[in-house]
Design an enzyme around this catalytic site. Structure first.
Site, PDB file in Angstrom:
ATOM      1  CB  SER A   1      -9.352   7.920  -6.404  1.00 15.76           C
ATOM      2  OG  SER A   1      -8.973   7.106  -7.288  1.00 15.76           O
TER       3      SER A   1
ATOM      4  CG  ASP B   1      -1.844   6.167  -6.566  1.00 14.97           C
ATOM      5  OD1 ASP B   1      -2.061   5.244  -7.276  1.00 14.97           O
ATOM      6  OD2 ASP B   1      -2.521   7.131  -5.797  1.00 14.97           O
TER       7      ASP B   1
ATOM      8  CG  HIS C   1      -5.264   4.665  -5.521  1.00 16.29           C
ATOM      9  ND1 HIS C   1      -5.234   5.764  -6.194  1.00 16.29           N
ATOM     10  CD2 HIS C   1      -6.515   4.477  -5.273  1.00 16.29           C
ATOM     11  CE1 HIS C   1      -6.128   6.161  -6.586  1.00 16.29           C
ATOM     12  NE2 HIS C   1      -7.191   5.384  -6.131  1.00 16.29           N
TER      13      HIS C   1
END
Length: 571
Positions: free
Chosen positions: A202, A458, A496
């Site tokens: 991320s 995600d 995610h």
């Protein structure tokens, strides 16, 4: 190029504390005790960007720990503050784990979100394997930092009012932390690391891109998971999404989101040759699924008349919101970074949140959470059981603290495609936040290798953005040259950082080591599920390939799948 820029590149600057012979002993002797680091000062000259130096604030001998096989041996844990030039800016707080049994390698861990906390240096890398010792247990000297501020749980973006803190978060803290760590590693062992690696997901994935692009000789390898590399562009897309979700009747409940996921599963799960509760042929699902025409258990997913009239159907307003998630934003103004827009998400088949606890509760908080965006924005972030969508909170923090620097500004009033008086400020921020360089020649010449991976489900950073960057690399550097030092994989079902569909675990660090140090490119990489069906495996396919069931064999075994391109031909 100013003086600061030239120093930051570092390739032409060889400092005397790095000129040490490499020792080939199996276990390097310790040149300094753990206790000797207490109060130690690191000179500003040892750090490749402007600081007032650094100081060790704690040095603690730590015992061996972990739970087999994720174990580690005894180590010395150092805490240090890197002092800012601006006395009103916060220090960069860092931590470094120095194992007694050192493998002559260093590993830097990236952050997440708006950072503000120090990564667990005795922990795992993002999507790391669960059947191997932790990096510290493999002998790595592991370090990371808070990127130059301590997170405020109620307003994690408020640090951005200070320019040095903002620059540190953008990427300067990476260089400062790395150089301080190398100084301390050399003092501990009497030599610098033979190899240094970076791993992050991320924001940490964006940071992996930053070190590769800006300081190409500092690290020999990097792992970038679900990288938010074009962060300003992503902020604008999530602003568009947030405004859509804030409209009347547009925000779906947990049960309505569960209905959408199930409808997509029923329509798309079998496109890879087997119904295994994983949508592996995501491109085909993107092309064929339409929520307005889809069915769930034989009944229309769309509520009768398009009204919000049930827990297992979607209203027209909710369908419109999901279409915003699925589609790209195009900017009607110029970003200095060169970004012109941001792609949509793989919306059909992504878990945006559904009833459930434990890992599912985290998935929900990173998805659309439980409260509709409004003004003022409800609490947000993974620390709150109830709250606004994580990305909506991210947008709100960015608008109020990065862009307008007005804590009472209503972020829902800023049009991300047409920001009017804020366009110049947003463009300026893109130069700090978007790490989009595609000429990685210096990194490649230094023997550097880059591993990228992104889950197809995600909900915070678009998988399509990672594919777009990889395609840009191939376009600008050539497919053959890119193949020599970069791999990109998409992981079906992975969300995610966490997933209850397919929670990925992969020994990316082992693959990177073998590629950098033994010249063995990654082949037949396998990813393991740790939540939905613990222990089931799937092949990691070189993009743009995806895993297709062979038609026979154990559906939970990677060898029962073959990597194919959209046309179905094996690769």
């Amino acid at each position: 190029m100013n003086c600061r820029d030239s120093r930051s590149r570092g390739a032409a600057f060889v400092r005397p504390w790095l000129l040490v012979p490499l020792v080939l002993a199996a276990e390097p002797a310790l040149a300094a005790s753990c206790a000797s680091f207490v109060g130690l000062s690191i000179p500003a000259e040892a750090i490749g960007l402007p600081t007032r130096g650094a100081r060790v604030t704690a040095a603690v001998p730590m015992p061996a720990g972990g739970t087999a096989p994720q174990t580690y041996g005894a180590y010395c844990e150092l805490s240090a503050d890197i002092l800012p030039v601006d006395p009103t800016a916060p220090p960069i707080r860092m931590r470094l784990a120095l194992p007694e049994q050192w493998n002559r390698r260093a590993l830097m861990l990236g952050g997440g979100g708006y950072n503000g906390t120090i990564p667990n240096v005795a922990g795992n890398i993002p999507a790391g394997p669960v059947d191997r010792p932790l990096p510290l247990g493999r002998g790595y000297a592991v370090f990371g930092s808070d990127s130059g501020h301590t997170a405020n749980p109620l307003s994690p973006g408020d640090f951005a009012w200070n320019e040095e803190a903002l620059a540190n978060y953008a990427h300067d803290a990476l260089k400062k932390t790395r150089d301080t760590a190398i100084y301390l590693i050399q003092r501990r062992y009497g030599q610098a690391p033979e190899r240094s690696y970076f791993a992050g997901g991320s924001t940490g994935g964006r940071e992996a891109f930053a070190v590769v692009q800006k300081w190409p000789t500092d690290f020999q390898g990097a792992i970038a998971l679900y990288p938010a590399y074009n962060a300003a562009a992503l902020d604008l897309q999530i602003g568009r999404i947030t405004r859509a979700l804030a409209r009347p009747d547009a925000y779906p409940s947990l049960t309505q989101r569960a209905a959408l996921l199930e409808a997509a599963m029923q329509a798309c799960d079998g496109l890879d040759g087997v119904r295994d509760r994983i949508i592996s042929h995501q491109n085909a699902c993107n092309a064929r699924f339409d929520p307005a025409r889809a069915t769930l258990n034989g009944r229309p997913l769309r509520c009768p008349g398009g009204a919000n009239s049930g827990s297992d159907c979607l209203s027209d307003a909710q369908i419109a919101s999901f279409r915003v998630l699925d589609t790209p934003i195009r900017f009607n103004f110029r970003l200095a970074s060169g970004e012109r827009g941001y792609p949509g998400f793989n919306t059909w088949g992504t878990d945006w949140g559904r009833p459930g606890g434990d890992v599912q509760a985290l998935v929900n908080r990173l998805g659309l959470n439980t409260l509709q965006p409004t003004y003022p924005m409800p609490v947000h972030g993974t620390g709150f059981a109830e709250g606004a969508p994580y990305h909506s909170g991210f947008w709100d923090e960015w608008v109020r603290h990065f862009v307008t620097r007005n804590p009472t500004f209503n972020s829902l009033t800023l049009d991300p495609a047409n920001p009017g008086p804020w366009a110049a400020r947003i463009s300026q921020l893109s130069l700090r936040q978007d790490v989009v360089q595609t000429d990685l020649s210096a990194f490649a010449r230094n023997g550097g290798k880059l591993l990228m991976a992104h889950g197809t489900s995600d909900q915070l950073v678009s998988t399509r953005a990672s594919a777009d960057y990889y395609e840009r690399l191939q376009r600008d550097m050539g497919r053959g040259r890119t193949w020599q030092f970069v791999r990109y994989y998409e992981i079906p079902g992975y969300a995610h950082a966490a997933s209850t569909v397919f929670n990925a675990a992969w020994d990316s660090l082992g693959a990177l080591e073998a590629w950098v140090e033994q010249g063995r490119p990654p082949r037949r990489q396998v990813v393991t599920d740790t939540v939905a069906v613990p222990g089931r495996t799937r092949p990691l396919c070189d993009y743009p390939a995806w895993p297709k069931y062979r038609g026979k064999g154990d559906v939970n075994a990677a060898e029962s799948f073959v990597c194919v391109k959209d046309g179905g031909h094996g690769r």
